[in-house]
Motif scaffolding. Structure first.
Motif, PDB file in Angstrom:
ATOM      1  N   TYR A  33       0.818  -1.211   0.000  1.00  0.00           N
ATOM      2  CA  TYR A  33       0.000   0.000   0.000  1.00  0.00           C
ATOM      3  C   TYR A  33       0.858   1.270   0.000  1.00  0.00           C
ATOM      4  O   TYR A  33       0.473   2.310  -0.543  1.00  0.00           O
ATOM      5  CB  TYR A  33      -0.948   0.000   1.213  1.00  0.00           C
ATOM      6  CG  TYR A  33      -0.272   0.259   2.536  1.00  0.00           C
ATOM      7  CD1 TYR A  33      -0.188   1.546   3.060  1.00  0.00           C
ATOM      8  CD2 TYR A  33       0.302  -0.788   3.265  1.00  0.00           C
ATOM      9  CE1 TYR A  33       0.450   1.786   4.274  1.00  0.00           C
ATOM     10  CE2 TYR A  33       0.936  -0.558   4.474  1.00  0.00           C
ATOM     11  CZ  TYR A  33       1.011   0.729   4.972  1.00  0.00           C
ATOM     12  OH  TYR A  33       1.644   0.963   6.167  1.00  0.00           O
ATOM     13  N   ASP A  34       2.065   1.181   0.600  1.00  0.00           N
ATOM     14  CA  ASP A  34       2.956   2.337   0.678  1.00  0.00           C
ATOM     15  C   ASP A  34       3.991   2.360  -0.425  1.00  0.00           C
ATOM     16  O   ASP A  34       4.934   3.169  -0.387  1.00  0.00           O
ATOM     17  CB  ASP A  34       3.641   2.373   2.042  1.00  0.00           C
ATOM     18  CG  ASP A  34       4.447   1.096   2.326  1.00  0.00           C
ATOM     19  OD1 ASP A  34       4.446   0.191   1.467  1.00  0.00           O
ATOM     20  OD2 ASP A  34       5.071   1.007   3.411  1.00  0.00           O
ATOM     21  N   ARG A  68      -1.733   3.383  -1.930  1.00  0.00           N
ATOM     22  CA  ARG A  68      -3.162   3.368  -1.629  1.00  0.00           C
ATOM     23  C   ARG A  68      -3.354   3.483  -0.129  1.00  0.00           C
ATOM     24  O   ARG A  68      -2.435   3.167   0.638  1.00  0.00           O
ATOM     25  CB  ARG A  68      -3.799   2.071  -2.138  1.00  0.00           C
ATOM     26  CG  ARG A  68      -3.135   0.799  -1.619  1.00  0.00           C
ATOM     27  CD  ARG A  68      -3.715  -0.440  -2.264  1.00  0.00           C
ATOM     28  NE  ARG A  68      -3.053  -1.668  -1.821  1.00  0.00           N
ATOM     29  CZ  ARG A  68      -1.964  -2.179  -2.412  1.00  0.00           C
ATOM     30  NH1 ARG A  68      -1.440  -1.566  -3.456  1.00  0.00           N
ATOM     31  NH2 ARG A  68      -1.432  -3.289  -1.951  1.00  0.00           N
ATOM     32  N   PRO A  69      -4.525   3.877   0.309  1.00  0.00           N
ATOM     33  CA  PRO A  69      -4.763   3.927   1.756  1.00  0.00           C
ATOM     34  C   PRO A  69      -4.670   2.527   2.355  1.00  0.00           C
ATOM     35  O   PRO A  69      -5.095   1.555   1.722  1.00  0.00           O
ATOM     36  CB  PRO A  69      -6.194   4.472   1.864  1.00  0.00           C
ATOM     37  CG  PRO A  69      -6.456   5.143   0.557  1.00  0.00           C
ATOM     38  CD  PRO A  69      -5.674   4.371  -0.464  1.00  0.00           C
ATOM     39  N   PRO A  70      -4.114   2.392   3.558  1.00  0.00           N
ATOM     40  CA  PRO A  70      -4.081   1.066   4.194  1.00  0.00           C
ATOM     41  C   PRO A  70      -5.495   0.582   4.509  1.00  0.00           C
ATOM     42  O   PRO A  70      -6.400   1.380   4.736  1.00  0.00           O
ATOM     43  CB  PRO A  70      -3.275   1.302   5.478  1.00  0.00           C
ATOM     44  CG  PRO A  70      -3.416   2.775   5.749  1.00  0.00           C
ATOM     45  CD  PRO A  70      -3.513   3.434   4.412  1.00  0.00           C
ATOM     46  N   ILE A  71      -5.663  -0.731   4.492  1.00  0.00           N
ATOM     47  CA  ILE A  71      -6.959  -1.320   4.801  1.00  0.00           C
ATOM     48  C   ILE A  71      -6.838  -2.194   6.037  1.00  0.00           C
ATOM     49  O   ILE A  71      -5.743  -2.618   6.408  1.00  0.00           O
ATOM     50  CB  ILE A  71      -7.514  -2.144   3.612  1.00  0.00           C
ATOM     51  CG1 ILE A  71      -6.517  -3.226   3.197  1.00  0.00           C
ATOM     52  CG2 ILE A  71      -7.867  -1.249   2.445  1.00  0.00           C
ATOM     53  CD1 ILE A  71      -7.007  -4.122   2.074  1.00  0.00           C
ATOM     54  N   GLU A  84     -11.011   0.875   4.389  1.00  0.00           N
ATOM     55  CA  GLU A  84      -9.887   1.805   4.407  1.00  0.00           C
ATOM     56  C   GLU A  84      -9.852   2.464   5.776  1.00  0.00           C
ATOM     57  O   GLU A  84     -10.869   2.961   6.271  1.00  0.00           O
ATOM     58  CB  GLU A  84     -10.051   2.845   3.306  1.00  0.00           C
ATOM     59  CG  GLU A  84      -9.877   2.280   1.913  1.00  0.00           C
ATOM     60  CD  GLU A  84      -9.972   3.355   0.834  1.00  0.00           C
ATOM     61  OE1 GLU A  84     -10.080   4.548   1.196  1.00  0.00           O
ATOM     62  OE2 GLU A  84      -9.956   2.988  -0.363  1.00  0.00           O
ATOM     63  N   GLY A  86      -8.766   5.211   6.964  1.00  0.00           N
ATOM     64  CA  GLY A  86      -9.118   6.621   7.107  1.00  0.00           C
ATOM     65  C   GLY A  86     -10.539   6.936   6.710  1.00  0.00           C
ATOM     66  O   GLY A  86     -11.338   7.430   7.510  1.00  0.00           O
ATOM     67  N   SER A  87     -10.899   6.606   5.477  1.00  0.00           N
ATOM     68  CA  SER A  87     -12.202   6.984   4.935  1.00  0.00           C
ATOM     69  C   SER A  87     -13.333   6.057   5.356  1.00  0.00           C
ATOM     70  O   SER A  87     -14.499   6.437   5.302  1.00  0.00           O
ATOM     71  CB  SER A  87     -12.133   7.013   3.406  1.00  0.00           C
ATOM     72  OG  SER A  87     -11.959   5.695   2.893  1.00  0.00           O
TER      73      SER A  87
END
Length: 328
Positions: A33-34, A68-71, A84, A86-87
């Protein structure tokens, strides 16, 4: 113990490298993801020459992009969600659909094993963090892709790279991988009950080292001539792989070594019997590795031409398996 066959069956020496599925990031590919990777030295530098890898990154294949945002896994009541962090965007339904389709494809590709990414919410086979409410996460989950893989192919040898750092777990995994490859070689060709009996006989000592009870149960199953072929195949495969999941302990290995020693009986001269007994006792006490008494037994068996022992996979594993299992 069964005698070795006159003409060696194809399952004893499978053609080509063993095929293993793997989480793509473990091979050093930057798919995390990073934008990073989790290259595993043992997989890339030691195991790779013997393996045909089938890399899979479910998150990338799902179209989540990179970076991508971490899940993470979250539990809401009875529902396990993949969101996700954050969102809060939910990906669980889409991941489950991808996993069903992808694992159906993998089931047709003759895999002999799979190495998954430890702790991943998509690929972790166990102890994945699960958030619930406001408290700390519990390490009680299985990644959604891993869960489908385990459901779809329950007999497939599966581990994560963290557990493979433990030598005993690594040896057990590799032993199961090559045994599963042989088992698929048997059932993938024209097989008969006689050929299954020969396969079972060749694995007698290996099975006894893992689970004598399962060895005997499998023997009774093989002797059952009235079972439909499909049922016999399914039950034997499940029982065979379950038996090998039991660790081969020092005590059971010692029992197997002593069993072979008794089979040689008076064929050995007094000095050779004494030397062999000393090697087995030294192994029992943890003073020498298993390879030492096995090598000595193999030499005596070849010299004396003891057919009832010569065909045992316990003594003659695949050369690649021997190299990998002895790697420290």
């Amino acid at each position: 113990m069964g005698a070795s066959a006159v003409s060696e069956p194809a399952w004893r020496s499978p053609a080509g490298r063993v095929r293993i599925g793997v989480s793509t990031c473990l091979l050093g590919e930057r798919v995390r993801y990073d934008g990073g990777h989790k290259r595993d030295r043992f997989l890339v530098e030691v195991l790779a020459p013997f393996v045909e890898w089938l890399p899979v990154c479910p998150e990338l294949e799902l179209g989540l992009g990179m970076p991508r945002p971490p899940i993470r896994l979250e539990r809401t009541g009875e529902e396990l969600r993949l969101v996700e962090a954050g969102s809060g965007r939910e990906h669980g339904a889409a991941m489950r659909r991808l996993a069903r389709r992808r694992c159906a494809e993998l089931a047709r590709l003759d895999l002999s094993g799979y190495v998954l990414k430890h702790a991943s919410p998509s690929c972790g086979p166990q102890r994945v963090k699960v958030w619930s409410g406001s408290g700390p996460p519990a390490r009680s989950g299985t990644g959604l892709f891993a869960a489908e893989l385990l459901r779809r192919m329950p007999d497939l040898p599966v581990e994560d790279e963290a557990r493979l750092q433990d030598r005993s777990l690594r040896e057990n995994f590799l032993e199961r991988v090559f045994a599963y490859q042989r088992l698929r070689g048997l059932f993938g060709a024209r097989w008969s009950q006689d050929k299954l009996v020969a396969f079972h006989s060749a694995h007698e000592l290996q099975l006894r080292a893992h689970s004598p009870q399962d060895y005997r149960a499998l023997g009774r199953l093989v002797a059952e001539a009235r079972l439909p072929r499909a049922e016999l195949r399914e039950r034997y495969q499940t029982g065979f792989m379950a038996a090998l999941r039991h660790p081969a302990t020092r005590r059971r290995n010692t029992n197997v070594l002593q069993r072979m020693q008794r089979s040689l009986g008076r064929s050995l001269d007094a000095g050779s019997r004494r030397e062999l007994g000393e090697r087995i006792e030294s192994y029992r006490l943890g003073q020498i590795p298993l390879l030492v008494p096995i090598t000595l037994l193999r030499q005596h068996i070849r010299r004396l031409g003891v057919e009832s022992l010569a065909g045992q996979l316990y003594l003659e594993p695949h050369p690649a398996e021997r190299v990998l299992r002895d790697h420290s």
